[in-house]
Motif scaffolding. Structure first.
Motif, mmCIF file in Angstrom:
data_model
loop_
_atom_site.group_PDB
_atom_site.id
_atom_site.type_symbol
_atom_site.label_atom_id
_atom_site.label_comp_id
_atom_site.label_asym_id
_atom_site.label_seq_id
_atom_site.Cartn_x
_atom_site.Cartn_y
_atom_site.Cartn_z
ATOM 1 N N ALA B 163 0.817 -0.892 0.434
ATOM 2 C CA ALA B 163 -0.087 0.223 0.097
ATOM 3 C C ALA B 163 0.862 1.416 0.061
ATOM 4 O O ALA B 163 2.313 1.355 0.414
ATOM 5 C CB ALA B 163 -0.573 -0.032 1.369
ATOM 6 N N ILE B 178 -8.306 -0.629 4.464
ATOM 7 C CA ILE B 178 -7.457 -2.325 3.889
ATOM 8 C C ILE B 178 -8.295 -3.133 5.163
ATOM 9 O O ILE B 178 -8.582 -3.853 4.764
ATOM 10 C CB ILE B 178 -6.212 -2.389 4.546
ATOM 11 C CG1 ILE B 178 -5.363 -1.504 3.202
ATOM 12 C CG2 ILE B 178 -5.143 -3.761 4.807
ATOM 13 C CD1 ILE B 178 -3.234 -1.374 3.439
ATOM 14 N N ALA B 179 -8.791 -2.736 5.685
ATOM 15 C CA ALA B 179 -9.645 -3.238 7.085
ATOM 16 C C ALA B 179 -10.896 -3.746 6.984
ATOM 17 O O ALA B 179 -10.987 -4.522 7.030
ATOM 18 C CB ALA B 179 -9.195 -2.459 8.609
ATOM 19 N N HIS B 180 -11.826 -2.898 5.985
ATOM 20 C CA HIS B 180 -12.665 -2.886 5.389
ATOM 21 C C HIS B 180 -12.506 -4.390 4.715
ATOM 22 O O HIS B 180 -13.813 -4.281 4.342
ATOM 23 C CB HIS B 180 -13.228 -1.512 5.506
ATOM 24 C CG HIS B 180 -14.879 -1.711 5.490
ATOM 25 N ND1 HIS B 180 -15.265 -0.816 6.300
ATOM 26 C CD2 HIS B 180 -15.418 -1.631 4.137
ATOM 27 C CE1 HIS B 180 -16.166 -0.789 6.036
ATOM 28 N NE2 HIS B 180 -16.659 -1.566 5.129
ATOM 29 N N LEU B 182 -10.992 -6.255 4.578
ATOM 30 C CA LEU B 182 -10.259 -7.798 4.736
ATOM 31 C C LEU B 182 -12.024 -8.340 5.709
ATOM 32 O O LEU B 182 -12.462 -9.238 5.417
ATOM 33 C CB LEU B 182 -9.773 -7.728 5.863
ATOM 34 C CG LEU B 182 -8.004 -7.010 5.223
ATOM 35 C CD1 LEU B 182 -6.933 -7.215 6.885
ATOM 36 C CD2 LEU B 182 -7.608 -7.776 4.157
ATOM 37 N N PHE B 183 -12.531 -7.717 6.180
ATOM 38 C CA PHE B 183 -13.636 -7.461 7.164
ATOM 39 C C PHE B 183 -14.913 -7.905 6.390
ATOM 40 O O PHE B 183 -15.574 -8.781 6.291
ATOM 41 C CB PHE B 183 -14.107 -6.629 7.484
ATOM 42 C CG PHE B 183 -15.952 -6.154 8.626
ATOM 43 C CD1 PHE B 183 -15.807 -6.623 9.607
ATOM 44 C CD2 PHE B 183 -16.746 -5.814 7.935
ATOM 45 C CE1 PHE B 183 -16.833 -6.598 10.381
ATOM 46 C CE2 PHE B 183 -18.018 -5.822 8.982
ATOM 47 C CZ PHE B 183 -17.871 -6.259 9.744
ATOM 48 N N SER B 186 -13.915 -11.183 3.789
ATOM 49 C CA SER B 186 -14.458 -12.823 4.724
ATOM 50 C C SER B 186 -16.121 -13.224 4.487
ATOM 51 O O SER B 186 -15.979 -14.022 5.130
ATOM 52 C CB SER B 186 -13.766 -12.362 6.107
ATOM 53 O OG SER B 186 -14.530 -11.998 6.441
ATOM 54 N N SER B 202 2.489 -7.486 1.147
ATOM 55 C CA SER B 202 2.131 -6.833 2.780
ATOM 56 C C SER B 202 0.826 -6.752 2.419
ATOM 57 O O SER B 202 -0.117 -7.285 1.730
ATOM 58 C CB SER B 202 2.826 -6.088 3.538
ATOM 59 O OG SER B 202 2.494 -5.367 4.433
ATOM 60 N N GLY B 203 0.257 -6.150 3.697
ATOM 61 C CA GLY B 203 -1.065 -5.367 3.643
ATOM 62 C C GLY B 203 -2.337 -5.114 2.534
ATOM 63 O O GLY B 203 -2.902 -5.389 1.844
ATOM 64 N N GLY B 204 -1.121 -4.543 1.430
ATOM 65 C CA GLY B 204 -1.816 -3.886 0.589
ATOM 66 C C GLY B 204 -2.162 -5.038 -0.612
ATOM 67 O O GLY B 204 -2.996 -5.287 -1.665
ATOM 68 N N LEU B 206 -2.863 -8.580 0.728
ATOM 69 C CA LEU B 206 -4.034 -8.742 1.059
ATOM 70 C C LEU B 206 -4.840 -8.111 1.157
ATOM 71 O O LEU B 206 -7.021 -8.567 0.814
ATOM 72 C CB LEU B 206 -3.314 -8.620 2.833
ATOM 73 C CG LEU B 206 -4.326 -9.456 4.177
ATOM 74 C CD1 LEU B 206 -4.673 -11.159 2.921
ATOM 75 C CD2 LEU B 206 -3.764 -9.701 5.159
ATOM 76 N N VAL B 210 -8.635 -11.794 0.559
ATOM 77 C CA VAL B 210 -8.825 -12.694 1.303
ATOM 78 C C VAL B 210 -9.856 -13.702 -0.234
ATOM 79 O O VAL B 210 -11.353 -12.742 -0.112
ATOM 80 C CB VAL B 210 -9.607 -12.265 2.274
ATOM 81 C CG1 VAL B 210 -10.454 -12.669 3.258
ATOM 82 C CG2 VAL B 210 -8.678 -11.320 2.998
ATOM 83 N N TYR B 222 5.021 -13.504 -1.724
ATOM 84 C CA TYR B 222 3.816 -12.868 -0.730
ATOM 85 C C TYR B 222 4.861 -13.256 0.847
ATOM 86 O O TYR B 222 5.448 -14.093 1.160
ATOM 87 C CB TYR B 222 2.689 -14.214 -1.136
ATOM 88 C CG TYR B 222 1.216 -13.667 -0.292
ATOM 89 C CD1 TYR B 222 1.490 -12.005 -0.037
ATOM 90 C CD2 TYR B 222 0.608 -14.751 -0.506
ATOM 91 C CE1 TYR B 222 0.366 -11.884 0.433
ATOM 92 C CE2 TYR B 222 -0.726 -14.282 0.243
ATOM 93 C CZ TYR B 222 -0.649 -13.002 -0.040
ATOM 94 O OH TYR B 222 -2.337 -12.053 0.746
ATOM 95 N N SER B 223 4.370 -12.259 0.635
ATOM 96 C CA SER B 223 4.691 -10.976 1.955
ATOM 97 C C SER B 223 4.473 -10.689 3.140
ATOM 98 O O SER B 223 4.138 -10.127 2.361
ATOM 99 C CB SER B 223 6.988 -11.549 1.813
ATOM 100 O OG SER B 223 7.048 -10.242 0.829
ATOM 101 N N VAL B 224 4.919 -10.498 4.016
ATOM 102 C CA VAL B 224 4.181 -9.118 5.478
ATOM 103 C C VAL B 224 5.557 -8.309 5.099
ATOM 104 O O VAL B 224 4.667 -6.842 5.333
ATOM 105 C CB VAL B 224 4.531 -9.720 6.918
ATOM 106 C CG1 VAL B 224 6.117 -10.163 7.190
ATOM 107 C CG2 VAL B 224 3.834 -8.892 7.245
#
Lengths: 322, 320
Positions: B163, B178-180, B182-183, B186, B202-204, B206, B210, B222-224
């Motif tokens: 990101a 980002i959080a939204h 993932l939420f 799912s 990373s988060g960007g 993910l 999901v 693929y990495s953190v």
């Protein structure tokens, strides 16, 4: 730098010369990082580690956080049996195993999240808190699993969740396992949301990276302590990317409130009152007047706070244990 | 040195250049030249095999960012019929680091969403090097909601350094965006297949990663955190990127072993960029297989499995 009036008053054997950072030795006195006032440590502690002069909120550990927040009884810790492993045999300049051992020794905790089921002014809830002293409150597998168990407990008893974040983000030593905790905790919160159970996220200094980009920003109500650093990328990374100095107060709670990212900034000393009231409203419960905080004379058994809604599945099984 | 080849690809580049030279020589002693060319081609192929059988994670990391590697748009062009790109998050902007739209693959209607990097300098800047801002993730979520509404399965292609770490991105809520995602992902009531085609940063990554089935192209990562970032923080030296790449288990084979991904899509000899057509066909096969498999499940079943899967991530011990 001139001495404060208080320092001048102090006898010279207490006064320490030299760097301003170490003006006061560990012990009786503490210097406020916010206003620089020299304060009687016990007084600060009595004030929930908030400076009585300038309201600066000091960082506090997870246990103390939950202790200050919860009623004294009942309290049941969740997921205490879970401990970290090293699935990748990760080694940088140090072994991950050694870093874990060191963090455990330093904090007395097995990992960076503590979860307790209890009450706040009579409101049954589950409260979780990040321990920043444990590897920067980083989120690895244990943090993720404990958070999920916190959510499961809420689902089981139909009670709300409050989480106090303090984290640098993902735990690099657990690599992609760590990244996936973002998906895992968010998926758990999705279930909570579907059942109409409130989640209040309280972001404290600092809440960054993978924690901020998952569970911390997913509160039905997002709250921050004053002047907490909250964001996705760290200020240094951003500075290196955009090659300019960042504006004053960038990524602080007040900045987030201004930009619409959080609902409110709340003083730590008001949290028991205001969060319990907030939860009562969200759970559509009548106003409850509770006596001031004293331990219950007879320990109470935790019972479901309310009848679950009609469409909810009955809490048949306790949450799965590994 | 040929800039379209990585350092460890240079011996291959030299052979390829020679083959090209011979081809240019023309028709004089045609038979002899043909013979020489096939000899060299054989040699090149053996050499490539040798080099690629011994790649270390850092080399694979470089391959995943190879300037010639197919990007999302290349897969969209080759794999989907009737594709229409859909723009914008309806709130702030159209983030060009993420593209998306509707189309058909093997006759099946789907929603496609992916990070997009740029080839030349202009396009790189336009695409912000594949690093999305909040509006990119919000556009992605908007399209996913559209897909859910119309019962379209979602295919995502992941290819981002991460990101974007910028002032505006923070002001507009990078974390929340980002959080939204993932939420919401799912619980989306439609099948989601995620494929890491290059860099899974990373988060960007993910934030559109999901789903029900997560695949990686053979030489994607693929990495953190990026190996360079990890090295800078944990080793105090970006030069240790190679060691960080090794330690973090960022390659498709390691991640499949650890059961963090579900499937590896094979790449042709020498990597996706040496034979994009073959890569595209491999990906088509994998996507269609999984589309058929997931579409035959009931949505409730699908969601239950997705949930179980998401909640199972993590390694820990439980003691008394």
């Amino acid at each position: 730098m001139s001495m404060s009036w208080f320092e001048k008053l102090m006898p010279s054997r207490i006064r320490t010369e030299g760097s301003t950072k170490k003006t006061v030795p560990e012990g009786l006195w503490a210097k406020c990082p916010g206003c620089g006032a020299i304060l009687y440590r016990t007084e600060v502690e009595r004030n929930m580690d908030v400076c009585p002069k300038c309201d600066h909120h000091n960082r506090i550990g997870a246990r103390r956080r939950l202790d200050l927040f919860l009623d004294e009884e009942p309290r049941e810790e969740i997921g205490v049996e879970l401990g970290p492993v090293d699935p990748l045999k990760f080694k940088d300049s140090k072994k991950y195993k050694d870093r874990i051992a060191q963090a455990q020794k330093k904090t007395g905790e097995k990992d960076a999240l503590i979860v307790i089921q209890g009450r706040v002014k009579g409101v049954d809830l589950v409260a979780a808190a990040f321990e920043f002293g444990f590897m920067g409150g980083s989120m690895g597998s244990v943090v993720g699993e404990r958070f999920v168990r916190a959510v499961n407990r809420c689902l089981e008893f139909n009670i709300p969740l409050v989480c106090f974040s303090a984290s640098g983000g993902a735990r690099m030593q657990e690599s992609l396992f760590s990244l996936m905790q973002m998906a895992k905790t968010s998926a758990a919160l999705q279930q909570l949301s579907k059942r109409g159970i409130p989640f209040i996220s309280v972001m404290t200094d600092p809440t960054m990276g993978g924690v901020s980009a998952s569970l911390a920003m997913l509160g039905d109500v997002n709250i921050a302590e004053p002047k907490a650093l909250i964001g996705f990328a760290g200020p240094r990374v951003i500075e290196q990317t955009v090659r300019e100095t960042l504006p004053e107060g960038f990524q602080r709670s007040e900045f987030l409130l201004e930009h619409g990212a959080i609902d409110m900034i709340m003083d730590r000393r008001e949290m028991r009152d205001r969060l319990s009231s907030l939860l009562n409203v969200l759970m559509r419960k009548p106003v409850i007047h509770t006596p001031p905080r004293t331990p219950n004379e007879t320990p109470e058994i935790i019972e479901p706070a309310a009848e679950p809604p009609a469409d909810a599945t009955p809490p048949a099984e306790p949450p799965e244990s590994a | 040195m040929d800039l379209n080849f990585l350092e460890f690809e240079q011996p291959i580049a030299e052979l390829e250049a020679k083959i090209e030279e011979l081809r240019m020589l023309g028709n004089d002693n045609e038979i002899n030249i043909q013979e020489e060319i096939s000899k060299l081609q054989q040699k090149s192929s053996t050499l490539t095999e040798k080099i690629f059988s011994g790649l270390n994670p850092w080399q694979i990391s470089q391959l995943s960012r190879h300037p010639k590697r197919p990007y999302t748009q290349d897969y969209i062009d080759a794999l989907f019929d009737d594709f229409e790109e859909l723009h914008g998050d309806r709130a702030f902007a159209d983030d060009k680091a993420i593209i998306g739209g509707i189309g058909r693959i093997g006759g099946l209607a789907v929603m496609v969403i992916g990070h997009q990097k740029g080839r030349d300098t202009n396009e790189k800047v336009k695409r912000n090097f594949g690093m999305s801002r909040p509006e990119g993730y919000r556009k992605a979520l908007r399209l996913m909601k559209t897909a859910e509404r119309f019962g379209l399965p979602i295919l995502t292609f992941i290819d981002t350094p991460g990101a974007y770490p910028g002032v505006g991105a923070e002001e507009r809520g990078q974390s929340e965006a980002i959080a939204h995602n993932l939420f919401e992902m799912s619980g989306l009531r439609t099948p989601i297949i995620c494929t890491v085609i290059g860099e899974g940063g990373s988060g960007g990554a993910l934030a559109i990663g999901v789903g029900d089935h997560v695949m990686m192209l053979r030489y994607s990562t693929y990495s953190v955190i990026s190996p360079e970032g990890c090295a800078a923080i944990l080793w105090n030296s970006p030069d240790k990127a190679s060691a960080a790449a090794e330690a973090m288990a960022i390659t498709s084979d390691r991640l499949a072993e650890l059961e963090l991904i579900d499937e590896i899509v094979p790449e042709p000899l020498g990597g996706a960029h040496r034979d994009p057509k073959k890569t595209i066909e491999n990906l088509r096969g994998a996507l269609l297989n999984n589309l058929h498999r997931l579409s035959s499940q009931s949505i409730d079943n699908l969601l239950e499995n997705r949930h179980k899967r998401l909640l199972s991530y993590g390694e820990y011990e439980a003691s008394d």
